[in-house]
Design a protein around this motif. Structure first.
Motif, PDB file in Angstrom:
ATOM      1  N   ALA A   1       0.832  -1.201   0.000  1.00  0.00           N
ATOM      2  CA  ALA A   1       0.000   0.000   0.000  1.00  0.00           C
ATOM      3  C   ALA A   1       0.861   1.243   0.000  1.00  0.00           C
ATOM      4  O   ALA A   1       1.922   1.296   0.629  1.00  0.00           O
ATOM      5  N   ALA A   2       0.423   2.249  -0.722  1.00  0.00           N
ATOM      6  CA  ALA A   2       1.176   3.505  -0.775  1.00  0.00           C
ATOM      7  C   ALA A   2       1.069   4.213   0.565  1.00  0.00           C
ATOM      8  O   ALA A   2       0.035   4.122   1.244  1.00  0.00           O
ATOM      9  N   PRO A   3       2.119   4.903   0.987  1.00  0.00           N
ATOM     10  CA  PRO A   3       2.050   5.627   2.255  1.00  0.00           C
ATOM     11  C   PRO A   3       0.989   6.707   2.187  1.00  0.00           C
ATOM     12  O   PRO A   3       0.725   7.276   1.121  1.00  0.00           O
ATOM     13  N   PRO A   4       0.324   7.005   3.298  1.00  0.00           N
ATOM     14  CA  PRO A   4      -0.725   8.023   3.285  1.00  0.00           C
ATOM     15  C   PRO A   4      -0.171   9.382   2.950  1.00  0.00           C
ATOM     16  O   PRO A   4       0.954   9.722   3.308  1.00  0.00           O
ATOM     17  N   VAL A   5      -0.963  10.160   2.232  1.00  0.00           N
ATOM     18  CA  VAL A   5      -0.550  11.509   1.878  1.00  0.00           C
ATOM     19  C   VAL A   5      -1.111  12.478   2.892  1.00  0.00           C
ATOM     20  O   VAL A   5      -1.929  12.125   3.744  1.00  0.00           O
ATOM     21  N   ALA A   6      -0.706  13.703   2.800  1.00  0.00           N
ATOM     22  CA  ALA A   6      -1.021  14.663   3.854  1.00  0.00           C
ATOM     23  C   ALA A   6      -2.506  14.980   3.931  1.00  0.00           C
ATOM     24  O   ALA A   6      -3.076  15.073   5.005  1.00  0.00           O
ATOM     25  N   THR A   7      -3.163  15.152   2.783  1.00  0.00           N
ATOM     26  CA  THR A   7      -4.559  15.570   2.800  1.00  0.00           C
ATOM     27  C   THR A   7      -5.354  14.807   1.766  1.00  0.00           C
ATOM     28  O   THR A   7      -4.811  14.262   0.801  1.00  0.00           O
ATOM     29  N   ALA A   8      -6.664  14.792   1.953  1.00  0.00           N
ATOM     30  CA  ALA A   8      -7.546  14.145   0.974  1.00  0.00           C
ATOM     31  C   ALA A   8      -7.503  14.857  -0.355  1.00  0.00           C
ATOM     32  O   ALA A   8      -7.636  14.252  -1.412  1.00  0.00           O
ATOM     33  N   ALA A   9      -7.300  16.172  -0.336  1.00  0.00           N
ATOM     34  CA  ALA A   9      -7.250  16.949  -1.580  1.00  0.00           C
ATOM     35  C   ALA A   9      -6.079  16.507  -2.432  1.00  0.00           C
ATOM     36  O   ALA A   9      -6.177  16.395  -3.654  1.00  0.00           O
ATOM     37  N   VAL A  10      -4.929  16.249  -1.789  1.00  0.00           N
ATOM     38  CA  VAL A  10      -3.760  15.789  -2.545  1.00  0.00           C
ATOM     39  C   VAL A  10      -4.051  14.427  -3.150  1.00  0.00           C
ATOM     40  O   VAL A  10      -3.714  14.152  -4.295  1.00  0.00           O
ATOM     41  N   MET A  11      -4.695  13.539  -2.368  1.00  0.00           N
ATOM     42  CA  MET A  11      -5.011  12.210  -2.872  1.00  0.00           C
ATOM     43  C   MET A  11      -5.938  12.293  -4.072  1.00  0.00           C
ATOM     44  O   MET A  11      -5.806  11.542  -5.041  1.00  0.00           O
ATOM     45  N   ALA A  12      -6.884  13.212  -4.021  1.00  0.00           N
ATOM     46  CA  ALA A  12      -7.851  13.337  -5.116  1.00  0.00           C
ATOM     47  C   ALA A  12      -7.183  13.754  -6.409  1.00  0.00           C
ATOM     48  O   ALA A  12      -7.676  13.483  -7.492  1.00  0.00           O
ATOM     49  N   GLU A  13      -6.023  14.423  -6.307  1.00  0.00           N
ATOM     50  CA  GLU A  13      -5.342  14.900  -7.507  1.00  0.00           C
ATOM     51  C   GLU A  13      -4.195  13.994  -7.921  1.00  0.00           C
ATOM     52  O   GLU A  13      -3.330  14.383  -8.678  1.00  0.00           O
ATOM     53  N   LYS A  14      -4.164  12.774  -7.407  1.00  0.00           N
ATOM     54  CA  LYS A  14      -3.096  11.850  -7.762  1.00  0.00           C
ATOM     55  C   LYS A  14      -3.144  11.543  -9.260  1.00  0.00           C
ATOM     56  O   LYS A  14      -4.177  11.118  -9.783  1.00  0.00           O
ATOM     57  N   PRO A  15      -2.029  11.715  -9.983  1.00  0.00           N
ATOM     58  CA  PRO A  15      -2.030  11.431 -11.419  1.00  0.00           C
ATOM     59  C   PRO A  15      -2.314   9.952 -11.678  1.00  0.00           C
ATOM     60  O   PRO A  15      -1.862   9.089 -10.928  1.00  0.00           O
ATOM     61  N   VAL A  16      -3.060   9.677 -12.730  1.00  0.00           N
ATOM     62  CA  VAL A  16      -3.338   8.292 -13.094  1.00  0.00           C
ATOM     63  C   VAL A  16      -3.074   8.104 -14.594  1.00  0.00           C
ATOM     64  O   VAL A  16      -3.999   7.993 -15.395  1.00  0.00           O
ATOM     65  N   PRO A  17      -1.810   8.080 -14.996  1.00  0.00           N
ATOM     66  CA  PRO A  17      -1.503   7.870 -16.414  1.00  0.00           C
ATOM     67  C   PRO A  17      -1.977   6.493 -16.865  1.00  0.00           C
ATOM     68  O   PRO A  17      -1.884   5.513 -16.129  1.00  0.00           O
ATOM     69  N   ARG A  18      -2.519   6.416 -18.067  1.00  0.00           N
ATOM     70  CA  ARG A  18      -2.996   5.161 -18.623  1.00  0.00           C
ATOM     71  C   ARG A  18      -2.526   5.034 -20.059  1.00  0.00           C
ATOM     72  O   ARG A  18      -2.433   6.018 -20.785  1.00  0.00           O
ATOM     73  N   GLN A  19      -2.202   3.799 -20.460  1.00  0.00           N
ATOM     74  CA  GLN A  19      -1.826   3.507 -21.832  1.00  0.00           C
ATOM     75  C   GLN A  19      -2.811   2.482 -22.383  1.00  0.00           C
ATOM     76  O   GLN A  19      -2.994   1.421 -21.793  1.00  0.00           O
ATOM     77  N   ILE A  20      -3.466   2.819 -23.475  1.00  0.00           N
ATOM     78  CA  ILE A  20      -4.473   1.937 -24.072  1.00  0.00           C
ATOM     79  C   ILE A  20      -4.146   1.776 -25.551  1.00  0.00           C
ATOM     80  O   ILE A  20      -3.758   2.737 -26.220  1.00  0.00           O
ATOM     81  N   GLN A  21      -4.291   0.546 -26.052  1.00  0.00           N
ATOM     82  CA  GLN A  21      -4.094   0.286 -27.476  1.00  0.00           C
ATOM     83  C   GLN A  21      -5.430  -0.110 -28.092  1.00  0.00           C
ATOM     84  O   GLN A  21      -6.038  -1.105 -27.677  1.00  0.00           O
ATOM     85  N   LEU A  22      -5.912   0.664 -29.054  1.00  0.00           N
ATOM     86  CA  LEU A  22      -7.150   0.339 -29.755  1.00  0.00           C
ATOM     87  C   LEU A  22      -6.804  -0.267 -31.111  1.00  0.00           C
ATOM     88  O   LEU A  22      -6.114   0.348 -31.919  1.00  0.00           O
ATOM     89  N   ALA A  23      -7.257  -1.486 -31.362  1.00  0.00           N
ATOM     90  CA  ALA A  23      -7.007  -2.132 -32.649  1.00  0.00           C
ATOM     91  C   ALA A  23      -7.882  -1.481 -33.718  1.00  0.00           C
ATOM     92  O   ALA A  23      -9.106  -1.503 -33.616  1.00  0.00           O
ATOM     93  N   THR A  24      -7.257  -0.884 -34.730  1.00  0.00           N
ATOM     94  CA  THR A  24      -8.058  -0.150 -35.709  1.00  0.00           C
ATOM     95  C   THR A  24      -8.924  -1.071 -36.562  1.00  0.00           C
ATOM     96  O   THR A  24      -9.945  -0.627 -37.093  1.00  0.00           O
ATOM     97  N   ASP A  25      -8.541  -2.353 -36.698  1.00  0.00           N
ATOM     98  CA  ASP A  25      -9.401  -3.273 -37.440  1.00  0.00           C
ATOM     99  C   ASP A  25     -10.727  -3.468 -36.713  1.00  0.00           C
ATOM    100  O   ASP A  25     -11.733  -3.828 -37.327  1.00  0.00           O
TER     101      ASP A  25
END
Length: 284
Positions: free
Chosen positions: A142-166
Motif C-alpha cells: 500500500a502507498a504511504p498516506p498523503v497529507a490531505t484528501a485533496a492531494v489524494m484526489a489529484e493523484k495522477p493516473v496515467p494510462r496507456q491503451i491500445q485500440l485495434a483499428t481493425d
C-alpha cells in the motif's frame, strides 16, 4: 480506396528460416487442440531461445494480467498484454508471451500461453513453470498516506491503451462513417471511463501497417487518430485536452513475411492501432 490497388507487397519466402511466419507456419503449436479451446492432448511452449522478435519479454501490468480470462477476443487481449512475443498471427489459436516478474530481488522469467477456440476467443491459459501462476497473488504494498484528501484526489493516473483499428474501422478506412459497431462500443466505453476522471491531456497516436507508401500511411494514421478525437469530443469530452497525431508505419509491433495478400493483411493487424495515452487524476 484507389490507393490500395497500387500497393506492392515484397515477394519474400513464407516461413523464412530466421523468422517464423505469423499465419499457421509455427512448428511449436500444441497438439490436439479441442475446438472449444479448453483442452489439448499436449501443451507445447515455444523455445525462448528461438524467439527472434522479443526474447527478453516484458514486465506485465499485474492488474491487466488478472483481467485476462475466458471469452476475451484477440483485440481485447492485445489491449491488456500487447502483441504475442513469438510472431503468432491474428488467425493462430495460440498466443505465447515471455513475462518477467521481480521476486526477492531477482527477475523470474515465465512463459504464458493463451489458447483460443475456433471462434478465436480465449478459453484456456497455461504457465511455464507452473509456479509462475502464483505471481498473480502477489500483493502490492500500500502507498504511504498523503497529507490531505485533496492531494489524494489529484493523484495522477496515467494510462496507456491500445485500440485495434481493425476493430474500429473497415480495412483501409478512417472516417466516422467507417466506424464499425464494435468500434463505436469501444469508443463509448473509453469516453465513459474518461468522463469519470479529471482529464489533463489525452494523446491519440495513429499507426498503420507497412502496406502502401509511407506518405499514404502517414495520412491514414493521422486521419484515424483524428476520427477517434472527433468521436470522443462528440460525447462531451473537452476538445482542448485531446490531441491527435500519426506515426504511419514507423512503429510496427509485429513483422510479417507472408506473400499471400489476405494472409499478410491479417498478420499485420496488430500494427494497425491507435495508441491512447491519458494523463489526469482520479475522481473521488
Amino acid at each position: 480506396m484507389t490507393n490500395i490497388i497500387h500497393r506492392r507487397i515484397p515477394a519474400l519466402a513464407v516461413c523464412a528460416a530466421a523468422l517464423l511466419a505469423l499465419q499457421g507456419c509455427s512448428t511449436y503449436v500444441s497438439n490436439g487442440l479441442a475446438d472449444d479451446g479448453k483442452s489439448a492432448t499436449q501443451v507445447v511452449f515455444p523455445s525462448i531461445e528461438d524467439n527472434s522478435w522479443r526474447p527478453e519479454g516484458t514486465f506485465p501490468n499485474l492488474d491487466n494480467l488478472r483481467d485476462v480470462g475466458p471469452g476475451l477476443t484477440k483485440p481485447q487481449l492485445y489491449d491488456l498484454l500487447g502483441a504475442p512475443h513469438f510472431n503468432e498471427g491474428i488467425g493462430a489459436r495460440e498466443w505465447d508471451y515471455v513475462l518477467n516478474f521481480r521476486s526477492s530481488g531477482a527477475v523470474m522469467v515465465c512463459q504464458y500461453k493463451v489458447i483460443y477456440d475456433t471462434s478465436l476467443r480465449a478459453q484456456s491459459f497455461y504457465w511455464k513453470p507452473g509456479a509462475c501462476a502464483d505471481m498473480l497473488n502477489v500483493k502490492v504494498a500500500a502507498a504511504p498516506p498523503v497529507a490531505t484528501a485533496a492531494v489524494m484526489a489529484e493523484k495522477p493516473v496515467p494510462r496507456q491503451i491500445q485500440l485495434a483499428t481493425d476493430a474500429l474501422f473497415a480495412f483501409d478506412r478512417s472516417g466516422v462513417a467507417d466506424l464499425l459497431p464494435d468500434g463505436k462500443r469501444q469508443l463509448d466505453g473509453l469516453a465513459a471511463s474518461l468522463a469519470r476522471a479529471r482529464i489533463e491531456r489525452v494523446n491519440l497516436v495513429g499507426h498503420t501497417d507497412r502496406l502502401g507508401s509511407a506518405a499514404y500511411n502517414q495520412q491514414l494514421s493521422i486521419a484515424r487518430a483524428s476520427t477517434v478525437r472527433a468521436y470522443l469530443m462528440s460525447t462531451g469530452l473537452p476538445s482542448d485536452r485531446i490531441f491527435a497525431s500519426g506515426r504511419g508505419e514507423s512503429a510496427a509491433v509485429v513483422q510479417c513475411r507472408q506473400t499471400e495478400r489476405a494472409v499478410l493483411i491479417k498478420c499485420l493487424a496488430p500494427n494497425r492501432r491507435v495508441a491512447v495515452s491519458v494523463q489526469g487524476a482520479e475522481a473521488k
